[in-house]
Design a protein around this motif. Sequence first.
Motif, PDB file in Angstrom:
ATOM      1  N   GLY A  50      -8.549   4.942 -12.234  1.00  0.00           N
ATOM      2  CA  GLY A  50      -8.029   4.874 -10.874  1.00  0.00           C
ATOM      3  C   GLY A  50      -8.370   6.083 -10.032  1.00  0.00           C
ATOM      4  O   GLY A  50      -7.706   6.341  -9.036  1.00  0.00           O
ATOM      5  N   GLN A  51      -9.411   6.827 -10.407  1.00  0.00           N
ATOM      6  CA  GLN A  51      -9.717   8.065  -9.703  1.00  0.00           C
ATOM      7  C   GLN A  51     -10.968   8.023  -8.838  1.00  0.00           C
ATOM      8  O   GLN A  51     -11.132   8.873  -7.967  1.00  0.00           O
ATOM      9  CB  GLN A  51      -9.836   9.205 -10.707  1.00  0.00           C
ATOM     10  CG  GLN A  51      -8.532   9.479 -11.400  1.00  0.00           C
ATOM     11  CD  GLN A  51      -8.637  10.595 -12.423  1.00  0.00           C
ATOM     12  OE1 GLN A  51      -9.707  11.128 -12.681  1.00  0.00           O
ATOM     13  NE2 GLN A  51      -7.516  10.945 -13.014  1.00  0.00           N
ATOM     14  N   CYS A  52     -11.843   7.032  -9.030  1.00  0.00           N
ATOM     15  CA  CYS A  52     -13.102   7.038  -8.277  1.00  0.00           C
ATOM     16  C   CYS A  52     -13.102   6.087  -7.090  1.00  0.00           C
ATOM     17  O   CYS A  52     -13.853   6.279  -6.153  1.00  0.00           O
ATOM     18  CB  CYS A  52     -14.281   6.733  -9.192  1.00  0.00           C
ATOM     19  SG  CYS A  52     -14.395   5.007  -9.723  1.00  0.00           S
ATOM     20  N   GLY A  53     -12.289   5.047  -7.131  1.00  0.00           N
ATOM     21  CA  GLY A  53     -12.183   4.122  -6.016  1.00  0.00           C
ATOM     22  C   GLY A  53     -13.099   2.923  -6.049  1.00  0.00           C
ATOM     23  O   GLY A  53     -12.982   2.038  -5.199  1.00  0.00           O
ATOM     24  N   GLN A 105     -26.319   3.691  -0.189  1.00  0.00           N
ATOM     25  CA  GLN A 105     -27.568   4.051  -0.825  1.00  0.00           C
ATOM     26  C   GLN A 105     -27.649   3.252  -2.120  1.00  0.00           C
ATOM     27  O   GLN A 105     -28.222   2.191  -2.147  1.00  0.00           O
ATOM     28  CB  GLN A 105     -27.664   5.546  -1.061  1.00  0.00           C
ATOM     29  CG  GLN A 105     -29.062   5.982  -1.410  1.00  0.00           C
ATOM     30  CD  GLN A 105     -29.251   7.478  -1.231  1.00  0.00           C
ATOM     31  OE1 GLN A 105     -28.320   8.244  -1.111  1.00  0.00           O
ATOM     32  NE2 GLN A 105     -30.488   7.905  -1.226  1.00  0.00           N
ATOM     33  N   CYS A 106     -26.973   3.671  -3.175  1.00  0.00           N
ATOM     34  CA  CYS A 106     -26.998   2.865  -4.396  1.00  0.00           C
ATOM     35  C   CYS A 106     -26.022   1.703  -4.291  1.00  0.00           C
ATOM     36  O   CYS A 106     -26.193   0.671  -4.911  1.00  0.00           O
ATOM     37  CB  CYS A 106     -26.711   3.707  -5.633  1.00  0.00           C
ATOM     38  SG  CYS A 106     -24.960   3.983  -5.982  1.00  0.00           S
ATOM     39  N   GLY A 107     -24.962   1.869  -3.500  1.00  0.00           N
ATOM     40  CA  GLY A 107     -24.006   0.797  -3.253  1.00  0.00           C
ATOM     41  C   GLY A 107     -22.835   0.731  -4.209  1.00  0.00           C
ATOM     42  O   GLY A 107     -21.935  -0.079  -4.019  1.00  0.00           O
ATOM     43  N   ARG A 142     -21.722   9.477  -5.164  1.00  0.00           N
ATOM     44  CA  ARG A 142     -22.643  10.445  -5.768  1.00  0.00           C
ATOM     45  C   ARG A 142     -23.981  10.538  -5.033  1.00  0.00           C
ATOM     46  O   ARG A 142     -24.773  11.412  -5.291  1.00  0.00           O
ATOM     47  CB  ARG A 142     -22.911  10.079  -7.234  1.00  0.00           C
ATOM     48  CG  ARG A 142     -21.665  10.048  -8.081  1.00  0.00           C
ATOM     49  CD  ARG A 142     -21.145  11.439  -8.286  1.00  0.00           C
ATOM     50  NE  ARG A 142     -20.021  11.395  -9.222  1.00  0.00           N
ATOM     51  CZ  ARG A 142     -19.034  12.239  -9.190  1.00  0.00           C
ATOM     52  NH1 ARG A 142     -18.988  13.184  -8.294  1.00  0.00           N
ATOM     53  NH2 ARG A 142     -18.061  12.156 -10.062  1.00  0.00           N
ATOM     54  N   CYS A 143     -24.240   9.601  -4.111  1.00  0.00           N
ATOM     55  CA  CYS A 143     -25.543   9.553  -3.446  1.00  0.00           C
ATOM     56  C   CYS A 143     -25.638  10.452  -2.226  1.00  0.00           C
ATOM     57  O   CYS A 143     -26.715  10.682  -1.712  1.00  0.00           O
ATOM     58  CB  CYS A 143     -25.872   8.127  -3.029  1.00  0.00           C
ATOM     59  SG  CYS A 143     -26.013   6.991  -4.415  1.00  0.00           S
ATOM     60  N   GLY A 144     -24.497  10.879  -1.712  1.00  0.00           N
ATOM     61  CA  GLY A 144     -24.522  11.775  -0.570  1.00  0.00           C
ATOM     62  C   GLY A 144     -24.633  11.077   0.775  1.00  0.00           C
ATOM     63  O   GLY A 144     -25.193  11.641   1.709  1.00  0.00           O
ATOM     64  N   THR A 145     -24.103   9.883   0.905  1.00  0.00           N
ATOM     65  CA  THR A 145     -24.153   9.175   2.192  1.00  0.00           C
ATOM     66  C   THR A 145     -22.865   9.377   2.991  1.00  0.00           C
ATOM     67  O   THR A 145     -22.511   8.561   3.833  1.00  0.00           O
ATOM     68  CB  THR A 145     -24.413   7.670   1.996  1.00  0.00           C
ATOM     69  OG1 THR A 145     -23.353   7.111   1.224  1.00  0.00           O
ATOM     70  CG2 THR A 145     -25.742   7.415   1.338  1.00  0.00           C
TER      71      THR A 145
END
Length: 166
Positions: A50-53, A105-107, A142-145
Motif C-alpha cells: 500500500g505504499q506505491c499507489g 512514460q512506462c505507464g 520511477r520514470c521521472g514524468t
Amino acid sequence: MTASCGAEPLRLLVNGRAQSIAGVPREATLLHLLRNDLGLNGPKYGCGLGQCGACTVHVDGVAARSCVIPAHGVAGRAITTLEGLGSRGEWHPVQAAFEEAQAAQCGYCLNGMVMQAAALLARDPQASEARIRSELSGNLCRCGTHIEILDAVQRAAVRMREEPNP
C-alpha cells in the motif's frame, strides 16, 4: 481465486455493475479479486504494501490502496477502477488531460496517479499546485514524468471547473 471458502458469494458494485463472486478466500485482497476474478487490469500490483499507489481504486469515491484491502472488507460497497472512471469514447477529464500532457512514460504508475488525482479533484476542483503535489506524493513514479503529471492534473482541474460532473 478458485479456492472455495464455503460462504455466501461476495457482492459488491464494481464500475457501476453489481458483481457476485463465489468462493473468494478470506485472505484475498481487493486487488487480486479485481485482477484475477473480474479481469480488471487497471490497478497494478506494485509493492503489495500500500505504499506505491499502483493499485489505487476508489471505494465509495475515496482513493484506496487495493493491495492491502481485504476483498471481504468491501462487501456491498462501490468500487471504481481505472476502467470504470471513463471510456475511450468518453474519457474522464483526468484521463484526457494525462493523454494531452503526455504524462506517461512506462505507464506503471499511471493507474494510481489518475485515480488519486480524480479523487482529489472530485473533492476539491480548486486544488492548488501544492495540494496536488501533496496528494500525489505517495504515488511513486520511477520514470521521472512528474512535471507532465502535475501539468495533467492542473489541466484536468481547469476542465472539471468548466465542465462539472464528469
